[in-house]
Design a protein around this motif. Structure first.
Motif, PDB file in Angstrom:
ATOM      1  N   VAL A 177     -32.184 -20.716 -56.348  1.00 23.51           N
ATOM      2  CA  VAL A 177     -32.573 -19.315 -56.495  1.00 23.51           C
ATOM      3  C   VAL A 177     -31.515 -18.612 -57.334  1.00 23.51           C
ATOM      4  O   VAL A 177     -30.319 -18.690 -57.045  1.00 23.51           O
ATOM      5  N   PHE A 178     -31.967 -17.929 -58.389  1.00 26.23           N
ATOM      6  CA  PHE A 178     -31.106 -17.078 -59.198  1.00 26.23           C
ATOM      7  C   PHE A 178     -31.466 -15.630 -58.869  1.00 26.23           C
ATOM      8  O   PHE A 178     -32.607 -15.213 -59.084  1.00 26.23           O
ATOM      9  N   ALA A 179     -30.503 -14.867 -58.373  1.00 25.78           N
ATOM     10  CA  ALA A 179     -30.766 -13.488 -57.945  1.00 25.78           C
ATOM     11  C   ALA A 179     -29.716 -12.551 -58.525  1.00 25.78           C
ATOM     12  O   ALA A 179     -28.810 -12.091 -57.821  1.00 25.78           O
ATOM     13  N   PRO A 180     -29.794 -12.239 -59.832  1.00 24.99           N
ATOM     14  CA  PRO A 180     -28.867 -11.267 -60.433  1.00 24.99           C
ATOM     15  C   PRO A 180     -29.364  -9.842 -60.216  1.00 24.99           C
ATOM     16  O   PRO A 180     -30.544  -9.609 -59.912  1.00 24.99           O
ATOM     17  N   SER A 181     -28.479  -8.885 -60.410  1.00 26.14           N
ATOM     18  CA  SER A 181     -28.847  -7.487 -60.197  1.00 26.14           C
ATOM     19  C   SER A 181     -29.657  -6.914 -61.355  1.00 26.14           C
ATOM     20  O   SER A 181     -30.074  -5.761 -61.298  1.00 26.14           O
ATOM     21  N   THR A 182     -29.891  -7.702 -62.417  1.00 22.38           N
ATOM     22  CA  THR A 182     -30.719  -7.228 -63.523  1.00 22.38           C
ATOM     23  C   THR A 182     -32.176  -7.077 -63.118  1.00 22.38           C
ATOM     24  O   THR A 182     -32.942  -6.406 -63.805  1.00 22.38           O
ATOM     25  N   HIS A 183     -32.574  -7.712 -62.026  1.00 25.33           N
ATOM     26  CA  HIS A 183     -33.932  -7.643 -61.519  1.00 25.33           C
ATOM     27  C   HIS A 183     -33.894  -7.352 -60.017  1.00 25.33           C
ATOM     28  O   HIS A 183     -32.848  -7.501 -59.377  1.00 25.33           O
ATOM     29  N   SER A 184     -35.015  -6.940 -59.483  1.00 21.70           N
ATOM     30  CA  SER A 184     -35.092  -6.713 -58.041  1.00 21.70           C
ATOM     31  C   SER A 184     -34.820  -8.015 -57.303  1.00 21.70           C
ATOM     32  O   SER A 184     -35.336  -9.074 -57.671  1.00 21.70           O
ATOM     33  N   LEU A 185     -34.016  -7.945 -56.254  1.00 21.00           N
ATOM     34  CA  LEU A 185     -33.588  -9.145 -55.546  1.00 21.00           C
ATOM     35  C   LEU A 185     -34.701  -9.668 -54.643  1.00 21.00           C
ATOM     36  O   LEU A 185     -35.338  -8.894 -53.921  1.00 21.00           O
ATOM     37  N   PRO A 186     -34.952 -10.986 -54.638  1.00 22.01           N
ATOM     38  CA  PRO A 186     -35.954 -11.550 -53.727  1.00 22.01           C
ATOM     39  C   PRO A 186     -35.461 -11.509 -52.292  1.00 22.01           C
ATOM     40  O   PRO A 186     -34.257 -11.621 -52.027  1.00 22.01           O
ATOM     41  N   VAL A 187     -36.386 -11.352 -51.364  1.00 26.37           N
ATOM     42  CA  VAL A 187     -36.067 -11.209 -49.946  1.00 26.37           C
ATOM     43  C   VAL A 187     -36.558 -12.441 -49.199  1.00 26.37           C
ATOM     44  O   VAL A 187     -37.677 -12.916 -49.412  1.00 26.37           O
ATOM     45  N   ILE A 188     -35.718 -12.964 -48.322  1.00 28.94           N
ATOM     46  CA  ILE A 188     -36.083 -14.094 -47.462  1.00 28.94           C
ATOM     47  C   ILE A 188     -36.560 -13.530 -46.129  1.00 28.94           C
ATOM     48  O   ILE A 188     -35.821 -12.808 -45.451  1.00 28.94           O
ATOM     49  N   ARG A 189     -37.780 -13.857 -45.744  1.00 35.82           N
ATOM     50  CA  ARG A 189     -38.347 -13.386 -44.481  1.00 35.82           C
ATOM     51  C   ARG A 189     -38.842 -14.575 -43.656  1.00 35.82           C
ATOM     52  O   ARG A 189     -39.487 -15.472 -44.208  1.00 35.82           O
ATOM     53  N   PRO A 190     -38.563 -14.597 -42.362  1.00 33.38           N
ATOM     54  CA  PRO A 190     -39.060 -15.696 -41.526  1.00 33.38           C
ATOM     55  C   PRO A 190     -40.552 -15.561 -41.277  1.00 33.38           C
ATOM     56  O   PRO A 190     -41.092 -14.455 -41.209  1.00 33.38           O
ATOM     57  N   ILE A 191     -41.220 -16.693 -41.149  1.00 31.94           N
ATOM     58  CA  ILE A 191     -42.650 -16.722 -40.843  1.00 31.94           C
ATOM     59  C   ILE A 191     -42.825 -17.494 -39.551  1.00 31.94           C
ATOM     60  O   ILE A 191     -42.462 -18.672 -39.462  1.00 31.94           O
ATOM     61  N   ARG A 192     -43.390 -16.847 -38.569  1.00 30.78           N
ATOM     62  CA  ARG A 192     -43.583 -17.482 -37.270  1.00 30.78           C
ATOM     63  C   ARG A 192     -44.846 -18.333 -37.257  1.00 30.78           C
ATOM     64  O   ARG A 192     -45.879 -17.954 -37.817  1.00 30.78           O
ATOM     65  N   ASN A 193     -44.770 -19.471 -36.613  1.00 32.36           N
ATOM     66  CA  ASN A 193     -45.926 -20.337 -36.364  1.00 32.36           C
ATOM     67  C   ASN A 193     -46.762 -20.573 -37.617  1.00 32.36           C
ATOM     68  O   ASN A 193     -47.940 -20.227 -37.666  1.00 32.36           O
ATOM     69  N   PRO A 194     -46.196 -21.132 -38.665  1.00 39.51           N
ATOM     70  CA  PRO A 194     -46.986 -21.326 -39.887  1.00 39.51           C
ATOM     71  C   PRO A 194     -48.162 -22.267 -39.704  1.00 39.51           C
ATOM     72  O   PRO A 194     -49.124 -22.207 -40.446  1.00 39.51           O
ATOM     73  N   PHE A 195     -48.099 -23.158 -38.680  1.00 41.21           N
ATOM     74  CA  PHE A 195     -49.185 -24.104 -38.446  1.00 41.21           C
ATOM     75  C   PHE A 195     -49.879 -23.849 -37.113  1.00 41.21           C
ATOM     76  O   PHE A 195     -50.631 -24.680 -36.630  1.00 41.21           O
ATOM     77  N   GLY A 196     -49.605 -22.709 -36.473  1.00 42.98           N
ATOM     78  CA  GLY A 196     -50.263 -22.392 -35.220  1.00 42.98           C
ATOM     79  C   GLY A 196     -49.701 -23.130 -34.029  1.00 42.98           C
ATOM     80  O   GLY A 196     -50.304 -23.152 -32.963  1.00 42.98           O
TER      81      GLY A 196
END
Length: 697
Positions: A162-181
């Motif tokens: 992942v490349f996350a410079p301040s020249t662009h909006s920074l991507p956010v990491i979010r947890p996902i619960r129960n992706p397979f149920g």
């Protein structure tokens, strides 16, 4: 006045200390009673949250008194805190001044959920909220699942960069619960530093400086502290930092970064497009809209989403924005096959030679806008679409995403309508809900004729970023010419100044002649000036597949200049471009110099030498095409910036000779005088020819 300024300072420190995430709006200031933070998120003994987040402030937390600051009304607020507010978080207040603070992460680290694996890696248990990092890092999902820039990353052995410079909006990491149920499973990820050389480009260009996490961020404080089980040595510099709020101290002094926020309506459409089957018909999505409306962001998220939902080994991107292409330098349109996720802005992958990318075909436009030659542009796009149909026959079903330019009015609108009529589209996405009305009406009529779904999306909010469009084009071009040989499919960069790089020697005359001719797009130019126009400029390296690509009525043998450079002559006072149906682009080259004695071009290009050798062996015709791309002024000054950076570091580290100061105007003048290709005023020699070149535009 003194008390008020002191209260504002305390309030600013309060919001940096990790207040509870009670509001996520960008124009929000979070105010929290310290008692609430200590009761709900106590720090383990001996653990400094600022150390974990790489915020190495010289002032310890115990000295950062905020007593009284939480009970002082903030400028612009409409309510006053009372004694009863001490047991609960205070409601967010909308800031009325220009110093709006955005909360970037709601993740609050502690020893129980964040463990240092080694000096450059950390394991994180992400139960909820969001995690934002700046810099460059590798992410490995060990348990659970997380969302990142449209992709859902599941547990596997795969590691993503992942490349996350301040020249662009920074991507956010979010947890996902129960992706397979299944039953609830904690989300565990590992974040690791990596080095590719792209950060070193700041040595040769100030545009690449102060866009990552703080490069001087050395962990002196953790030499006597334990994070997990392993101490961190004092010389360690992580290539990433966790950001809590947008004005986090010590991260990016030049600019306060912001996170990528999706406008209303984006996520439902992304979900629909990534999961739709079309009864066996592949998705062919055409993304268009005004400049700066979020087209490229939507395209990146859509590609990552389709890759995740379909698990397809074939996703095609038809990138027809020559000004801001995704996987090529400016001035190109291309068809790229994508088989993996990609996280980062275009200047972090300026070539389709990276892992998970396959360049199917590309064409050199020679300009950053279709307006230079709309007809040639249209032919190039339709030719690339023909190759997509061939790719679809080999890998059904292969969805196609079309990323268009921001030229939507006048002739640009006519081009959009022509493309909608001539391409078999399933969806047209227009990234604006505010018109212009003539554009909306034309696109609506065109899609109705073809029974194509038409979607209108709100534009992405425009944030103040440290680099404008011209800066980003320059950075992408510079990044392209500084590419090194990939390592295990990973892109790498070489920060050697252009002036010191080893060039490719291409013979233009004699028994070893390797190129067929040179072509100047646009109005006719006297061949006498050809060598001055070419030297120091960027050209497209175009392969002629057969003579049908050449303008009709061409001489049996190419005419030559007095220096014996072969060139394609003009017809009717203009030089028509090569036919895209019988030619294609290899990439671009920068002609550093021309040796008229040995009849050779000395060019800089990331194209491997073996590629040139193979074309010479096959006796294929290669044409150097000079269009109207920006003159690479950055290349002329890289050695200057390198010397300035070295002087700055020597002075900063106290290693300079007695009396030596930072770089001065006199130093610049001496550097200019030492360059035989520059005049004393800093301009390149041959200014008379440059004026002719500007007139051509």
């Amino acid at each position: 006045m003194g008390r008020k300024r002191k209260a504002d300072v305390h309030a600013s420190r309060d919001r940096v200390e990790g207040s509870p995430p009670t509001c996520r709006a960008s124009a929000v200031r979070i105010i929290s009673e310290r008692r609430f933070h200590e009761d709900h998120h106590p720090s383990p003994p001996g653990l400094d949250l600022n150390v974990i987040n790489a915020d190495h402030s010289s002032k310890p937390d115990s000295d950062r008194s905020i007593e009284g600051s939480a009970r002082r009304p903030i400028k612009g607020s409409t309510s006053r805190l009372t004694e009863g507010d001490a047991d609960r978080p205070v409601e967010c207040q909308i800031r009325q001044d220009s110093e709006a603070v955005q909360q970037l992460s709601t993740f609050i680290p502690s020893r129980h959920i964040m463990t240092g694996l080694r000096e450059d890696a950390v394991a994180i248990r992400l139960d909820d909220g969001m995690l934002t990092l700046i810099g460059q890092y590798e992410i490995w999902v060990r348990k659970g699942a997380v969302s990142l820039l449209g992709a859902v990353l599941h547990p596997s052995s795969a590691i993503f960069r992942v490349f996350a410079p301040s020249t662009h909006s920074l991507p956010v990491i979010r947890p996902i619960r129960n992706p397979f149920g299944t039953a609830e499973q904690p989300v565990e990820i590992t974040i690791t530093s990596f080095r590719s050389g792209i950060r070193l480009l700041k040595h040769v260009s100030p545009r690449f400086d102060r866009i990552w996490n703080n490069a001087t961020e050395v962990s002196e404080d953790v030499t006597h502290r334990q994070i997990g089980t392993e101490p961190l040595p004092s010389y360690v510099k992580r290539t990433y930092s966790i950001l809590k709020v947008s004005d986090d101290d010590g991260r990016v002094p030049e600019h306060s970064p912001n996170t990528l926020e999706l406008p209303k309506g984006w996520q439902p459409l992304l979900t629909s497009l990534t999961s739709r089957n079309h009864r066996g018909k592949p998705t062919v999505a055409f993304v268009c809209g005004p400049k700066g409306s979020g087209k490229s962001t939507f395209v990146r998220m859509l590609i990552n989403g389709i890759n995740d939902a379909k698990g397809s080994r074939c996703i095609a991107l038809l990138d027809i924005d020559p000004g801001q292409p995704e996987f090529s330098p400016p001035g190109e349109v291309s068809l790229v096959q994508i088989s993996s996720y990609h996280f980062g802005p275009p200047f972090c992958h300026p070539s389709a030679s990276a892992q998970g990318l396959t360049l199917i075909r590309s064409h050199h436009i020679g300009a950053t806008s279709p307006r230079e030659d709309p007809q040639h542009y249209l032919q190039c796009v339709l030719e690339l679409f023909k190759h997509y149909k061939q790719l679809l026959a080999q890998h059904p079903p292969c969805p196609l995403i079309v990323n268009t330019a921001g030229w939507i009015q006048g002739k640009g609108l006519e081009l959009l309508v022509d493309l909608i009529h001539q391409m078999n589209l399933t969806d047209v996405i227009y990234t604006s809900t505010t018109g212009p009305s003539e554009v909306v009406d034309a696109i609506t009529q065109a899609t109705a004729v073809r029974s194509t779904r038409l979607h209108f999306l709100a534009s992405q909010p425009v944030e103040a970023l440290p680099r404008d469009a011209a800066d980003l084009r320059m950075m992408q071009t510079l990044s392209y010419f500084h590419l090194d040989e990939p390592e295990m499919g990973r892109l790498r960069w070489d920060a050697t100044p252009i002036e010191e790089m080893v060039t490719e020697r291409i013979h233009y005359a004699g028994p070893e002649q390797s190129i067929y001719a040179v072509q100047l797009l646009g109005p006719e130019l006297d061949p006498e000036f050809l060598i001055q126009v070419l030297e120091g400029c960027i050209v497209g390296l175009v392969v002629v597949e057969n003579d049908a690509a050449l303008p009709s009525g061409l001489f049996p043998s190419m005419p030559r200049t007095p220096e014996q450079i072969p060139y394609i002559p003009s017809t009717a006072q203009i030089t028509p471009p090569l036919s895209p149906f019988h030619s294609h682009s290899l990439g671009q080259g920068l002609i550093r110099s021309i040796d008229i004695t040995s009849h050779t071009f000395h060019i800089i290009t990331p194209i491997p030498h073996s590629t040139f050798a193979s074309f010479c062996t096959q006796q294929r015709k290669i044409v150097f095409v000079r269009g109207t791309l920006d003159t690479p002024a950055w290349a002329y000054k890289e050695d200057l910036y390198k010397q300035m950076y070295q002087r700055k570091q020597v002075v900063k580290e106290g290693l300079a000779d007695k009396g030596m100061k930072g770089w001065t105007k006199e130093d610049t003048e001496r550097w200019v005088e030492g360059r035989d290709w520059m005049n004393a005023d800093g301009r390149r020699k041959g200014e008379r020819v440059k004026r002719v070149r500007r007139d051509l535009k």
